[in-house]
Scaffold this motif. Sequence first.
Motif, mmCIF file in Angstrom:
data_model
loop_
_atom_site.group_PDB
_atom_site.id
_atom_site.type_symbol
_atom_site.label_atom_id
_atom_site.label_comp_id
_atom_site.label_asym_id
_atom_site.label_seq_id
_atom_site.Cartn_x
_atom_site.Cartn_y
_atom_site.Cartn_z
ATOM 1 N N PHE A 40 0.829 -1.200 0.000
ATOM 2 C CA PHE A 40 0.000 0.000 0.000
ATOM 3 C C PHE A 40 0.869 1.259 0.000
ATOM 4 O O PHE A 40 0.675 2.160 -0.816
ATOM 5 C CB PHE A 40 -0.928 -0.027 1.214
ATOM 6 C CG PHE A 40 -1.943 1.064 1.226
ATOM 7 C CD1 PHE A 40 -3.212 0.849 0.718
ATOM 8 C CD2 PHE A 40 -1.643 2.317 1.754
ATOM 9 C CE1 PHE A 40 -4.173 1.858 0.724
ATOM 10 C CE2 PHE A 40 -2.588 3.323 1.768
ATOM 11 C CZ PHE A 40 -3.848 3.099 1.250
ATOM 12 N N GLY A 41 1.824 1.323 0.911
ATOM 13 C CA GLY A 41 2.684 2.499 1.028
ATOM 14 C C GLY A 41 3.517 2.747 -0.213
ATOM 15 O O GLY A 41 3.771 3.903 -0.577
ATOM 16 N N GLN A 44 1.166 4.336 -2.699
ATOM 17 C CA GLN A 44 0.839 5.700 -2.300
ATOM 18 C C GLN A 44 2.014 6.633 -2.550
ATOM 19 O O GLN A 44 1.848 7.709 -3.122
ATOM 20 C CB GLN A 44 0.421 5.755 -0.837
ATOM 21 C CG GLN A 44 -0.063 7.145 -0.467
ATOM 22 C CD GLN A 44 -0.346 7.304 1.006
ATOM 23 O OE1 GLN A 44 0.161 6.566 1.834
ATOM 24 N NE2 GLN A 44 -1.149 8.301 1.326
ATOM 25 N N ASN A 45 3.199 6.247 -2.118
ATOM 26 C CA ASN A 45 4.372 7.103 -2.301
ATOM 27 C C ASN A 45 4.709 7.289 -3.772
ATOM 28 O O ASN A 45 5.092 8.379 -4.189
ATOM 29 C CB ASN A 45 5.578 6.531 -1.559
ATOM 30 C CG ASN A 45 5.417 6.606 -0.062
ATOM 31 O OD1 ASN A 45 4.677 7.434 0.458
ATOM 32 N ND2 ASN A 45 6.097 5.714 0.650
ATOM 33 N N SER A 50 -4.174 9.851 -2.595
ATOM 34 C CA SER A 50 -4.636 9.866 -1.210
ATOM 35 C C SER A 50 -4.892 8.435 -0.718
ATOM 36 O O SER A 50 -5.192 7.539 -1.514
ATOM 37 C CB SER A 50 -5.921 10.688 -1.077
ATOM 38 O OG SER A 50 -7.023 9.971 -1.585
ATOM 39 N N LYS A 51 -4.792 8.234 0.583
ATOM 40 C CA LYS A 51 -5.019 6.915 1.171
ATOM 41 C C LYS A 51 -6.418 6.407 0.877
ATOM 42 O O LYS A 51 -6.615 5.241 0.576
ATOM 43 C CB LYS A 51 -4.780 6.946 2.681
ATOM 44 C CG LYS A 51 -3.333 7.073 3.053
ATOM 45 C CD LYS A 51 -3.151 7.087 4.566
ATOM 46 C CE LYS A 51 -1.681 7.204 4.909
ATOM 47 N NZ LYS A 51 -1.445 7.206 6.354
ATOM 48 N N LEU A 54 -6.729 5.401 -2.869
ATOM 49 C CA LEU A 54 -5.949 4.184 -3.092
ATOM 50 C C LEU A 54 -6.633 2.979 -2.475
ATOM 51 O O LEU A 54 -6.732 1.912 -3.103
ATOM 52 C CB LEU A 54 -4.534 4.349 -2.526
ATOM 53 C CG LEU A 54 -3.623 3.133 -2.650
ATOM 54 C CD1 LEU A 54 -3.451 2.700 -4.105
ATOM 55 C CD2 LEU A 54 -2.260 3.431 -2.021
ATOM 56 N N SER A 55 -7.104 3.124 -1.263
ATOM 57 C CA SER A 55 -7.780 2.020 -0.588
ATOM 58 C C SER A 55 -9.001 1.563 -1.385
ATOM 59 O O SER A 55 -9.221 0.359 -1.581
ATOM 60 C CB SER A 55 -8.196 2.461 0.817
ATOM 61 O OG SER A 55 -8.862 1.423 1.478
#
Length: 147
Positions: A40-41, A44-45, A50-51, A54-55
């Motif tokens: 996930f990170g 995102q990076n 945005s979290k 992405l989620s």
Amino acid sequence: MVKRVSLWNVGCPVARSLDAIGDWWSLLIIRNAFDGKRRFGEFQNGLGISKGVLSTRLRDLTKRGIFETVPASDGSAYREYVLTPKGRGLFPVIVALRQWGEDYLFTDGEARSSLVDRDKRAPVARLEVKSADGRSLVWSDTQLTGL
């Protein structure tokens, strides 16, 4: 907020494919998975997404069978997202978008990434549409049948 209209019941494979993929964030997530991102990170990076977005995208792509979650490869408590065979089937789509972008969206000499053969370190050949007997086809050589 505008409600998304489903294209799933349309008799066009392009429309159904777009319905399954969802939006451009989804294609960028899939592209990053082909580039080796799994967590996930990392997504995102790499994308600056945005979290929440992405989620939602990862959950939808997993529900649609494009990703699956697996235990982290380093043995930690994290889960990783890996492309399923269905997801890996999108590789030619990503390459086609890349090659189209290279042809039409960059100026001469403008810096950009390149896709190369891992073993030979040579550029990947251009994608081609071919007939069943191997002839190269352009759009005017084709037609739709059925619906």
